[in-house]
Design an enzyme around this catalytic site. Structure first.
Site: not given
Length: 214
Positions: A113-114, A131
């Site tokens: 989720r951002i 990431h």
């Protein structure tokens, strides 16, 4: 920071039993399988990182991270984003959960989720993300697929501090992973994940040192 060689187990970490100051209290956020969460717990329990994971927050009921937490004896809090009134409301809930257990740092270990400025402000320079690319290349969703589509010969992973710009915060650690002939998505993702497990504890240590927590 330029890409580093793949981190080997124990590289850059305090040896077991080292006097590294007080024990960091870590919160972890996960949405899926939770392998990075388990790798972080393992580094703490082996004494490679002077820290303790005090809470796992998940947004998907029954995701693999929950089963790992139950096996490892780590408390779990579900905050289903589908039931949140807004992204800000979800992040307010996350911040409250981690503040309630006294978390010093929060790690986004596969959180899909951002996040908003609400969570970033609650843990300024204390929110770390992992990431699967050598940032700033291939930000956002499916970084592994982006790398394969671009035909690059070198991929990898990055641990960084979180800012409002997606995958745009200051880099803490990177590890390079060669793209081999014949690699498909699953094969490359597996090799990148091995390096994620190795650099994430080091990134937590570096983030804590920046803030004078250790």
């Amino acid at each position: 920071m330029s890409p580093q060689r793949p981190i080997q187990p124990g590289d850059g970490l305090a040896p077991a039993g080292a006097d590294a100051g007080r024990i960091l209290r870590l919160g972890v956020m996960a949405s899926g399988n939770g392998s990075n969460f388990e790798a972080l717990v393992g580094a703490c329990r082996r004494g490679e990182l002077a820290a303790q994971v005090v809470l796992l927050a998940v947004n998907n009921p029954g995701c693999g991270a929950v089963a790992r937490a139950e096996r490892l004896g780590v408390p779990v809090q579900l905050l289903d984003h589908r039931q949140a009134a807004s992204r800000e409301a979800l992040d307010d809930g996350l911040a409250s959960c981690f503040q309630a257990v006294g978390a010093d740092l929060v790690v986004m270990a596969g959180w899909m989720r951002i996040v908003t400025q609400r969570l970033i402000d609650a843990f300024p320079d204390r929110l770390v993300n992992i990431h699967p690319s050598l940032l700033p290349s291939f930000r956002g969703v499916d970084a592994v697929g982006q790398a394969l589509a671009a035909g690059v010969t070198l991929s990898g992973c990055t641990a960084h501090l979180v800012r409002l710009e997606v995958d745009g915060g200051p880099i803490l650690v990177q590890a390079a992973v060669p793209v081999e002939s014949g690699d498909d998505h699953a094969a490359l993702a597996r090799r990148i994940q091995v390096q994620e497990h190795r650099i994430l504890p080091l990134a937590v240590q570096l983030a804590s040192e920046r803030l004078g927590l250790t």
